[in-house]
Design a protein around this motif. Structure first.
Motif, PDB file in Angstrom:
ATOM      1  N   THR A  77       0.832  -1.200   0.000  1.00 29.55           N
ATOM      2  CA  THR A  77       0.000   0.000   0.000  1.00 29.55           C
ATOM      3  C   THR A  77       0.870   1.254   0.000  1.00 29.55           C
ATOM      4  OG1 THR A  77      -0.091  -0.085   2.424  1.00 29.55           O
ATOM      5  CG2 THR A  77      -1.951  -1.054   1.226  1.00 29.55           C
ATOM      6  N   ARG A  78       0.251   2.371  -0.348  1.00 31.44           N
ATOM      7  CA  ARG A  78       0.812   3.702  -0.122  1.00 31.44           C
ATOM      8  C   ARG A  78      -0.181   4.431   0.773  1.00 31.44           C
ATOM      9  NH1 ARG A  78       1.452   3.753  -5.931  1.00 31.44           N
ATOM     10  NH2 ARG A  78       3.581   3.153  -6.533  1.00 31.44           N
ATOM     11  N   ILE A  79       0.266   4.849   1.949  1.00 30.23           N
ATOM     12  CA  ILE A  79      -0.658   5.335   2.971  1.00 30.23           C
ATOM     13  C   ILE A  79      -0.418   6.808   3.277  1.00 30.23           C
ATOM     14  CG2 ILE A  79      -1.374   5.106   5.381  1.00 30.23           C
ATOM     15  CD1 ILE A  79      -0.663   2.131   5.181  1.00 30.23           C
ATOM     16  N   HIS A  80      -1.517   7.568   3.262  1.00 28.22           N
ATOM     17  CA  HIS A  80      -1.500   8.945   3.760  1.00 28.22           C
ATOM     18  C   HIS A  80      -2.394   9.000   4.994  1.00 28.22           C
ATOM     19  CE1 HIS A  80      -1.782  13.212   4.259  1.00 28.22           C
ATOM     20  NE2 HIS A  80      -3.070  13.226   3.944  1.00 28.22           N
ATOM     21  N   LEU A  81      -1.840   9.474   6.102  1.00 25.96           N
ATOM     22  CA  LEU A  81      -2.581   9.528   7.361  1.00 25.96           C
ATOM     23  C   LEU A  81      -3.113  10.944   7.612  1.00 25.96           C
ATOM     24  CD1 LEU A  81      -0.054   7.448   9.465  1.00 25.96           C
ATOM     25  CD2 LEU A  81      -2.330   6.704   8.761  1.00 25.96           C
ATOM     26  N   GLU A  82      -4.399  11.044   7.858  1.00 23.70           N
ATOM     27  CA  GLU A  82      -5.012  12.315   8.245  1.00 23.70           C
ATOM     28  C   GLU A  82      -5.306  12.244   9.742  1.00 23.70           C
ATOM     29  OE1 GLU A  82      -8.440  13.299   5.955  1.00 23.70           O
ATOM     30  OE2 GLU A  82      -7.330  13.485   4.068  1.00 23.70           O
ATOM     31  N   TRP A  83      -4.465  12.883  10.543  1.00 24.54           N
ATOM     32  CA  TRP A  83      -4.634  12.863  11.995  1.00 24.54           C
ATOM     33  C   TRP A  83      -5.529  14.025  12.438  1.00 24.54           C
ATOM     34  CZ3 TRP A  83      -3.257   8.537  14.144  1.00 24.54           C
ATOM     35  CH2 TRP A  83      -2.142   7.826  13.698  1.00 24.54           C
ATOM     36  N   VAL A  84      -6.452  13.730  13.348  1.00 26.78           N
ATOM     37  CA  VAL A  84      -7.354  14.751  13.881  1.00 26.78           C
ATOM     38  C   VAL A  84      -7.328  14.654  15.403  1.00 26.78           C
ATOM     39  CG1 VAL A  84      -9.733  15.606  13.945  1.00 26.78           C
ATOM     40  CG2 VAL A  84      -8.845  14.530  11.847  1.00 26.78           C
ATOM     41  N   PRO A  85      -7.112  15.762  16.118  1.00 29.14           N
ATOM     42  CA  PRO A  85      -7.143  15.706  17.589  1.00 29.14           C
ATOM     43  C   PRO A  85      -8.450  15.089  18.076  1.00 29.14           C
ATOM     44  CG  PRO A  85      -6.316  17.828  16.855  1.00 29.14           C
ATOM     45  CD  PRO A  85      -6.808  17.116  15.624  1.00 29.14           C
ATOM     46  N   ASN A  86      -8.356  14.157  19.010  1.00 23.07           N
ATOM     47  CA  ASN A  86      -9.542  13.433  19.443  1.00 23.07           C
ATOM     48  C   ASN A  86     -10.637  14.358  19.978  1.00 23.07           C
ATOM     49  OD1 ASN A  86     -10.860  10.784  20.154  1.00 23.07           O
ATOM     50  ND2 ASN A  86     -10.825  11.763  22.158  1.00 23.07           N
ATOM     51  N   ALA A  87     -10.237  15.406  20.693  1.00 25.15           N
ATOM     52  CA  ALA A  87     -11.222  16.301  21.311  1.00 25.15           C
ATOM     53  C   ALA A  87     -12.109  16.989  20.277  1.00 25.15           C
ATOM     54  CB  ALA A  87     -10.518  17.344  22.173  1.00 25.15           C
ATOM     55  N   SER A  88     -11.590  17.183  19.063  1.00 23.60           N
ATOM     56  CA  SER A  88     -12.369  17.864  18.020  1.00 23.60           C
ATOM     57  C   SER A  88     -12.734  16.917  16.870  1.00 23.60           C
ATOM     58  CB  SER A  88     -11.578  19.055  17.471  1.00 23.60           C
ATOM     59  OG  SER A  88     -10.306  18.654  16.981  1.00 23.60           O
ATOM     60  N   TYR A  89     -12.561  15.606  17.112  1.00 23.49           N
ATOM     61  CA  TYR A  89     -12.761  14.664  16.008  1.00 23.49           C
ATOM     62  C   TYR A  89     -14.206  14.658  15.502  1.00 23.49           C
ATOM     63  CZ  TYR A  89     -12.247  10.710  12.930  1.00 23.49           C
ATOM     64  OH  TYR A  89     -12.222   9.923  11.802  1.00 23.49           O
ATOM     65  N   THR A  90     -15.172  14.692  16.406  1.00 22.17           N
ATOM     66  CA  THR A  90     -16.576  14.637  15.976  1.00 22.17           C
ATOM     67  C   THR A  90     -16.910  15.807  15.066  1.00 22.17           C
ATOM     68  OG1 THR A  90     -17.243  13.440  17.968  1.00 22.17           O
ATOM     69  CG2 THR A  90     -18.969  14.593  16.760  1.00 22.17           C
ATOM     70  N   ASP A  91     -16.450  17.001  15.431  1.00 21.17           N
ATOM     71  CA  ASP A  91     -16.702  18.178  14.579  1.00 21.17           C
ATOM     72  C   ASP A  91     -16.048  18.009  13.219  1.00 21.17           C
ATOM     73  OD1 ASP A  91     -18.128  19.375  16.599  1.00 21.17           O
ATOM     74  OD2 ASP A  91     -16.436  20.542  17.350  1.00 21.17           O
ATOM     75  N   LYS A  92     -14.790  17.565  13.215  1.00 18.60           N
ATOM     76  CA  LYS A  92     -14.079  17.365  11.960  1.00 18.60           C
ATOM     77  C   LYS A  92     -14.734  16.271  11.124  1.00 18.60           C
ATOM     78  CE  LYS A  92     -10.632  17.630   8.998  1.00 18.60           C
ATOM     79  NZ  LYS A  92     -10.478  18.788   8.091  1.00 18.60           N
ATOM     80  N   PHE A  93     -15.212  15.228  11.784  1.00 19.86           N
ATOM     81  CA  PHE A  93     -15.895  14.138  11.082  1.00 19.86           C
ATOM     82  C   PHE A  93     -17.116  14.679  10.340  1.00 19.86           C
ATOM     83  CE2 PHE A  93     -19.310  10.993  11.040  1.00 19.86           C
ATOM     84  CZ  PHE A  93     -18.704   9.913  10.404  1.00 19.86           C
TER      85      PHE A  93
END
Length: 515
Positions: free
Chosen positions: A72-88
């Motif tokens: 695979t070739r993987i790109h990771l999109e990290w999101v702070p857990n505290a704001s994950y729901t909003d970002k989702f």
């Protein structure tokens, strides 16, 4: 030149080409060398929560090893857990979705609407074709389903995972025993605030650290309220389903939390504190208690020991700074604990990104492969010799916490542990053994949510708004911005905003499900 021509002729007769009688597919064609990739690497973008401010980057050593092993070739999109729901929710609305998307709440209105409208692949019919995913737990599949259909791969978790994590050395310094009742728990927090538990002669400690999240990830309050007899989200009252906040025990639990806040036994900034920093006050020696998953105790203990070792301080073999207990008893003497649903969110595959069934199957094959013991170990601990060493069969992580955070920690968020955690384990210290014992014992005191399997149309449409009304009122009451009358007023606003419809619909679903 003649010699070179002879050599070429000899090489050409070496038998590497198929004989004239051989045909493709006959079984006589040459096979790829072991480890040789026969397909182009699969491009993956994976959106995951992160609990630290430092995290593994694309192409870093562990990620590169994962790519090599899985083609695979993987790109990771990290999101702070505290704001994950909003970002989702923002990402979902944008339509620009990753290949694999962590879903924090499988029953959240935004995800339910998207799944039912066909935005995500339904994985259920395909699981049987994969050696690990085919062993998914039927109960957990049902808990994570939407109207009986599964739109993601659940991330398996222990049911009795929650409890109280505390500084063992502080407790000994103030002369107290591990808490067994709510009163004991309060006395521990008070002593950690007032009795100089770290022995430095300064008034610089407090009892318990809280963070702002609530919902799918259980906050300290979500766990503690059950100690008072509050039901798990929904409870039965005269044979009818009612939301937890309409039980008198809910207000009693809030009164206790307000008392802790007023007496400065918890952090004043809990309503805005980032969960990525939840453990820091314990490690730094300013707070003594966290109510969370009990397995966080060993992780905190490792960090404290690493910091102490740098100062030349080493505990005797088998000793530890942290300790754990399960639930504490309420005023009626009963033990109650908040269970997980057997899963902590799930990994969903959007159809707008993964357009063909062929590509979808390759993504599923990748998620299935992650359950192999070697890859569970890789994503949990990193590379042997760099991030950990082996002591017999046990993992011994290096003491370089910066290295671990920047190259390893967080990658385990893509693990689903189906059928189970099969990777290598760290050495089973007395603390880790006790953690497992507490988790097992907790199962006897689990309070289930009777409405767990139901998908409400009202909640799908208005759930986020309804939850915000209660969460905002909860925080305002604890910090003294509203009194109990204001709290009850907020509960009425909840009913008027759609809560009454939700109660009616949930009871209709409950009656339909009754045997």
């Amino acid at each position: 030149m003649l010699l070179a021509m002879v050599l070429l002729l000899v090489a050409g007769c070496g038998g590497s080409a198929p004989a004239a009688t051989e045909t493709p597919g006959s079984g006589n064609e040459p096979t790829p060398n072991e480890g040789e990739q026969t397909e182009e690497p699969l491009n993956l973008t994976i959106m995951l929560p992160i609990f630290k401010t430092n995290y593994p980057k694309d192409g870093s050593p562990v990620v590169a090893e994962l790519e090599q092993r899985t083609n695979t070739r993987i790109h990771l999109e990290w999101v702070p857990n505290a704001s994950y729901t909003d970002k989702f929710n923002i990402t979902l609305a944008s339509g620009k979705l990753p290949t694999i998307m962590y879903v924090p709440d499988a029953k959240a209105s935004s995800f339910v609407s998207a799944a039912k409208s066909g935005a995500f692949w339904e994985v259920g019919p395909y699981l049987k074709d994969y050696p690990n995913l085919s062993q998914a737990n039927e109960v957990i599949l049902r808990n994570s389903s939407i109207e009986g259909k599964n739109y993601g791969i659940y991330r398996g978790r222990v049911l009795g995972r929650n409890g109280v994590v505390f500084r063992k050395d502080w407790l000994e310094n103030v002369g107290l025993e591990p808490p067994q009742t709510i009163d004991d728990f309060y006395n521990v927090l008070k002593a950690f605030k007032e009795q100089d538990p770290d022995g430095n002669g300064k008034d610089d400690t407090y009892g318990m650290v809280l963070v702002k999240w609530t919902g799918q990830w259980a906050s300290g309050f979500d766990i503690m309220k059950l100690w008072f007899g509050v039901p798990n989200k929904w409870g039965l009252q005269d044979g009818k389903l009612m939301p937890e906040h309409e039980f008198p025990e809910y207000v009693e639990a809030l009164q206790f939390m307000k008392k802790l806040y007023d007496e400065k036994l918890i952090n004043a900034d809990f309503a805005v504190m980032d969960s990525a920093k939840w453990n820091d006050p314990i490690v730094n020696g300013t707070a003594g208690v966290i109510v969370d998953v009990v397995d966080t105790a060993a992780r905190i203990d490792d960090r404290i020991k690493a910091a102490a070792a740098q100062e030349g301080k080493e505990l005797p073999e088998g000793e530890h700074y942290m300790d754990v207990v399960g639930a504490v008893a309420g005023s009626d003497g009963q033990l109650r604990t908040l269970p997980t649903s057997g899963f902590a969110g799930m990994l969903a595959i959007p159809k707008s990104t993964v357009k063909s069934e062929e590509e979808f199957k390759r993504v599923l094959a990748f998620l299935d492969q992650l359950n192999e013991p070697e890859l569970q170990t890789l994503l949990g601990f990193g590379l042997e010799g760099t991030h950990y060493t082996l002591e017999g069969e046990h993992v011994v992580p290096v003491k370089d916490t910066v290295l671990l955070e920047s190259e390893v920690e967080g990658l385990n968020q893509m693990l689903t542990f189906i059928p189970m955690d099969q990777g290598r384990k760290v050495k089973q210290t007395p603390l880790r053994i006790k953690q497992e014992e507490v988790q097992k014992a907790n199962e006897e005191f689990i309070v289930s949510n009777p409405a767990e399997p139901f998908i409400s149309t009202v909640y799908t449409q208005k759930g986020a708004q309804l939850d915000n009304i209660i969460n905002d009122a909860r925080i305002k009451y604890i910090v003294g911005q509203i009194d109990e009358a204001g709290l009850q007023s907020a509960f009425q606003v909840w009913r008027n905003t759609g809560g009454s419809e939700l109660i009616e619909e949930m009871n209709e679903l409950y009656s339909q499900a009754a045997p």
